[in-house]
Scaffold this active site. Structure first.
Site, PDB file in Angstrom:
ATOM      1  N   GLY A  54     -26.310 -29.643 -11.858  1.00  0.00           N
ATOM      2  CA  GLY A  54     -26.719 -29.952 -13.223  1.00  0.00           C
ATOM      3  C   GLY A  54     -27.315 -31.352 -13.225  1.00  0.00           C
ATOM      4  CB  ALA A  55     -30.517 -32.598 -14.604  1.00  0.00           C
ATOM      5  CG  ASP A 242     -32.611 -28.687 -13.845  1.00  0.00           C
ATOM      6  OD1 ASP A 242     -32.757 -27.578 -14.393  1.00  0.00           O
ATOM      7  OD2 ASP A 242     -31.535 -29.073 -13.351  1.00  0.00           O
TER       8      ASP A 242
HETATM    9  O1  MRU Z   1     -27.164 -25.579 -10.731  1.00  0.00           O
HETATM   10  P1  MRU Z   1     -28.343 -26.411 -10.587  1.00  0.00           P
HETATM   11  O2  MRU Z   1     -28.056 -27.861 -10.312  1.00  0.00           O
HETATM   12  O3  MRU Z   1     -29.396 -25.889  -9.666  1.00  0.00           O
HETATM   13  O4  MRU Z   1     -29.017 -26.231 -11.950  1.00  0.00           O
HETATM   14  C1  MRU Z   1     -29.473 -27.002 -12.816  1.00  0.00           C
HETATM   15  C2  MRU Z   1     -28.873 -26.666 -14.093  1.00  0.00           C
HETATM   16  O5  MRU Z   1     -27.695 -26.817 -14.286  1.00  0.00           O
HETATM   17  C3  MRU Z   1     -29.669 -26.057 -15.100  1.00  0.00           C
HETATM   18  O6  MRU Z   1     -30.957 -25.822 -14.785  1.00  0.00           O
HETATM   19  C4  MRU Z   1     -29.373 -26.606 -16.434  1.00  0.00           C
HETATM   20  O7  MRU Z   1     -29.651 -25.659 -17.342  1.00  0.00           O
HETATM   21  C5  MRU Z   1     -30.053 -27.915 -16.704  1.00  0.00           C
HETATM   22  S1  MRU Z   1     -29.100 -29.307 -16.291  1.00  0.00           S
HETATM   23  C6  MRU Z   1     -28.074 -29.531 -17.701  1.00  0.00           C
END
Ligand code: MRU
Length: 365
Positions: A54-55, A242
């Protein structure tokens, strides 16, 4: 947020700095395990291998990773190494670059002997700022949910994709902050949780945290969203991001674009919860400018789950000879986004909309 009655965050700094612990999110929802990050290599592995994800949480972990390394090697070379190693872990979430640039800009002018203490202070501040930002996103998003609740009978049905909950941040979540606040204020709601193949962050993480918070929700396969919207079963979509460009193009977990298309066709409002460190002010065009991470094919060819005997295991779901492609993110053009929910308010997904809320950032592009 609370887990079994105990306040919990996905990343925790030791009082006064010097240590970091994270929830190992690879083990959720079946096991809740907290692990220490012992140094730069651990912090990099945690981001790259998705112990944390998560970003916003990636940005916070990167800041802590720099602090961990400053304890060992606060020289210019050490600072450069920390920024380089952490910067190479994942390409898409711009919060990583934001956090590393922020840390470097604050630490580089200091004498090496002063860097470790300053790094811990700033890493803690990055974490607390994230909490405040998400809480403010929650207040602004809450108004949108409340407006829908005021004009319909029954619960507000919200669809979300991936995990943009508190596990993706330091607390509150981005897309879930309005949901948690609406729940606190007594607004009836129900969340459709996309499972979010291939890593199933919706099934593993969003569902887990909504269940822990007692928020009514149902898990759906990623392909169900269009159907639910056609039937009038979704009042709004809220997703995270992200990286969002200065012109409002939204990069988010793969599959988000398809939800936005369906939402537009069905007249369902499509909102993006956007903390300002996730805005890439250097980019206007998301389709050409954002690096899309290609992750291992194994995430597609295999799924993880708990077997009947309780063991967490992984199984292959396709022929041995079949290879997989695994683009991890997609870009939703700004024209499909109803509005961006930021910590400073809700704005159109346009350059003017973002510049109106963040004039100081837009001016230095
Ligand atoms: O699990 P990731 O790090 O590949 O994913 C990113 C995310 O968690 C999502 O895209 C999310 O919706 C945005 S970050 C709050």
């Amino acid at each position: 947020m609370m887990v079994n009655g105990v306040p919990c965050r996905p990343i925790r700094l030791a009082e006064g700095g010097g240590g970091v612990e994270v929830i190992d999110q690879r083990r959720l929802p079946h096991e809740f395990v907290v692990v220490p990050l012992e140094g730069l290599a651990d912090a990099a592995a945690a981001i790259r291998d998705m112990w944390v994800r998560g970003a916003p949480l990636i940005g916070a972990t990167a800041a802590c990773g720099v602090a961990l390394h400053m304890d060992r090697d606060p020289s210019d070379a050490g600072l450069g190494e920390a920024v380089a190693v952490l910067g190479a872990t994942r390409p898409t979430a711009v919060n990583l670059r934001w956090a590393l640039e922020d840390m470097r800009a604050r630490l580089a002018p200091l004498a090496p002997a002063a860097r470790a203490a300053a790094a811990w202070t700033r890493a803690a501040a990055v974490c607390e700022e994230d909490v405040a930002i998400n809480r403010a996103i929650g207040e602004h998003g809450l108004a949108l949910i409340a407006a829908i609740a005021a004009r319909k009978a029954g619960p507000v049905n919200i669809l979300t994709h991936c995990n943009a909950g508190w596990l993706a941040t330091v607390d509150w979540g981005t897309a879930t902050a309005p949901i948690y606040l609406a729940r606190e204020r007594g607004i009836a709601l129900h969340v459709w949780v996309d499972e979010t193949r291939p890593r199933n962050q919706g099934a593993h993480l969003t569902a887990w945290e909504l269940a822990a918070a007692g928020v009514p929700h149902r898990l759906v396969v990623d392909n169900a969203g269009g159907h639910l919207m056609q039937r009038g079963l979704v009042d709004m979509v809220i997703v995270g991001t992200d990286r969002t460009t200065a012109a409002g193009d939204v990069c988010n977990k793969i599959g988000t674009y398809l939800k936005a298309l369906a939402a537009r066709d069905c007249g369902v409002p499509f909102y993006v919860a956007l903390p300002s460190p996730t805005i890439d002010w250097t980019l206007a065009d998301g389709l050409s400018g954002i690096p899309i991470e290609e992750r291992a094919g194994r995430e597609v060819t295999h799924v993880q789950g708990r077997a009947a005997d309780g063991a967490v295991t992984e199984v292959r779901i396709c022929p041995d000879a079949t290879a997989a492609a695994n683009p991890a993110f997609d870009v939703t053009p700004a024209r499909l986004v109803t509005a961006l929910i930021t910590e400073r308010g809700v704005c159109p997904a346009t350059a003017g909309g973002l510049a109106g809320l963040f004039p100081e950032r837009a001016a230095v592009r």
